[in-house]
Motif scaffolding. Structure first.
Motif, PDB file in Angstrom:
ATOM      1  N   GLN A 160       0.837  -1.205   0.000  1.00  0.00           N
ATOM      2  CA  GLN A 160       0.000   0.000   0.000  1.00  0.00           C
ATOM      3  C   GLN A 160       0.869   1.251   0.000  1.00  0.00           C
ATOM      4  O   GLN A 160       2.026   1.234   0.454  1.00  0.00           O
ATOM      5  N   ALA A 161       0.312   2.315  -0.514  1.00  0.00           N
ATOM      6  CA  ALA A 161       1.010   3.594  -0.496  1.00  0.00           C
ATOM      7  C   ALA A 161       1.424   3.940   0.931  1.00  0.00           C
ATOM      8  O   ALA A 161       0.656   3.735   1.878  1.00  0.00           O
ATOM      9  N   SER A 163       8.156   4.989   2.169  1.00  0.00           N
ATOM     10  CA  SER A 163       7.169   6.001   1.735  1.00  0.00           C
ATOM     11  C   SER A 163       6.769   5.790   0.282  1.00  0.00           C
ATOM     12  O   SER A 163       6.760   6.727  -0.522  1.00  0.00           O
ATOM     13  N   LYS A 203       4.983   5.274  -3.238  1.00  0.00           N
ATOM     14  CA  LYS A 203       3.883   5.962  -3.892  1.00  0.00           C
ATOM     15  C   LYS A 203       3.387   5.126  -5.065  1.00  0.00           C
ATOM     16  O   LYS A 203       4.156   4.331  -5.623  1.00  0.00           O
ATOM     17  N   PRO A 204       2.159   5.326  -5.477  1.00  0.00           N
ATOM     18  CA  PRO A 204       1.672   4.573  -6.644  1.00  0.00           C
ATOM     19  C   PRO A 204       2.564   4.757  -7.869  1.00  0.00           C
ATOM     20  O   PRO A 204       2.716   3.816  -8.666  1.00  0.00           O
ATOM     21  N   GLU A 205       3.169   5.926  -8.012  1.00  0.00           N
ATOM     22  CA  GLU A 205       4.038   6.162  -9.172  1.00  0.00           C
ATOM     23  C   GLU A 205       5.364   5.414  -9.085  1.00  0.00           C
ATOM     24  O   GLU A 205       6.147   5.433 -10.037  1.00  0.00           O
ATOM     25  N   THR A 250       5.289   2.238  -8.853  1.00  0.00           N
ATOM     26  CA  THR A 250       4.945   0.961  -9.470  1.00  0.00           C
ATOM     27  C   THR A 250       5.749   0.761 -10.744  1.00  0.00           C
ATOM     28  O   THR A 250       5.738   1.616 -11.642  1.00  0.00           O
ATOM     29  N   THR A 262       4.388  -3.262  -7.028  1.00  0.00           N
ATOM     30  CA  THR A 262       3.095  -2.618  -7.259  1.00  0.00           C
ATOM     31  C   THR A 262       2.683  -1.891  -5.987  1.00  0.00           C
ATOM     32  O   THR A 262       2.611  -2.511  -4.918  1.00  0.00           O
ATOM     33  N   VAL A 263       2.429  -0.596  -6.112  1.00  0.00           N
ATOM     34  CA  VAL A 263       2.025   0.220  -4.970  1.00  0.00           C
ATOM     35  C   VAL A 263       0.576   0.645  -5.182  1.00  0.00           C
ATOM     36  O   VAL A 263       0.272   1.355  -6.145  1.00  0.00           O
ATOM     37  N   SER A 264      -0.286   0.211  -4.305  1.00  0.00           N
ATOM     38  CA  SER A 264      -1.705   0.546  -4.432  1.00  0.00           C
ATOM     39  C   SER A 264      -2.026   1.812  -3.648  1.00  0.00           C
ATOM     40  O   SER A 264      -1.425   2.085  -2.613  1.00  0.00           O
ATOM     41  N   SER A 265      -2.987   2.558  -4.172  1.00  0.00           N
ATOM     42  CA  SER A 265      -3.359   3.828  -3.517  1.00  0.00           C
ATOM     43  C   SER A 265      -4.451   3.626  -2.484  1.00  0.00           C
ATOM     44  O   SER A 265      -5.019   2.559  -2.364  1.00  0.00           O
TER      45      SER A 265
END
Length: 113
Positions: free
Chosen positions: A13-14, A84, A86-88, A90, A110-113
Motif C-alpha cells: 500500500q502507499a 514512503s 507511492k503509486p508512481e 509501481t 506494485t504500490v496501491s493507492s
C-alpha cells in the motif's frame, strides 16, 4: 554465465516499504558498480539508484530521501530499501552491474493507492 537474481518485489500500500535484493554470481562483485533501474508501464527504463565499488551512491530525484541503496560484498548482494512508497513507484525493478553490462530479469513492485 553471469547471473543477477532479484527478489523482494510485491504488492504494498502507499506509504509502505519494501526491500529489494539482488544477488550476483560469476562476477567479481566487489569490482562492479551496481544499479537499480525501473520501468513503469508505458515508460522508458530509468535509473533509480546506483552504488559504485567505492560505495558512492546516486539517486533519481524522484526517489531521493525515500530509497536507499547498499551493498554487501561478502554476500555478492545489492539492496534497495524503499520507504514512503507511492503509486508512481509501481514498476518492474531491474538490477544491473557495471552500468548495464549485466542485467537481472526484474522484480515487479506494485504500490496501491
Amino acid at each position: 554465465q553471469v547471473q543477477l537474481v532479484e527478489s523482494g518485489g510485491g504488492l504494498v500500500q502507499a506509504g509502505g516499504s519494501l526491500r529489494l535484493s539482488c544477488t550476483a554470481s560469476r562476477i567479481v562483485f566487489k569490482n562492479y558498480a551496481m544499479e537499480w533501474y525501473r520501468q513503469a508501464p508505458g515508460k522508458q527504463r530509468e535509473l533509480a539508484a546506483g552504488i559504485t565499488s567505492g560505495y558512492n551512491t546516486e539517486y533519481a530525484d524522484s526517489v531521493k530521501g525515500r530509497f536507499t541503496i547498499s551493498r554487501d560484498n561478502a554476500k555478492n548482494t545489492v539492496f534497495l530499501q524503499m520507504t514512503s512508497l507511492k503509486p508512481e513507484d509501481t514498476a518492474v525493478y531491474y538490477c544491473a552491474a557495471g552500468r548495464g553490462i549485466y542485467w537481472g530479469k526484474g522484480t515487479l513492485v506494485t504500490v496501491s493507492s
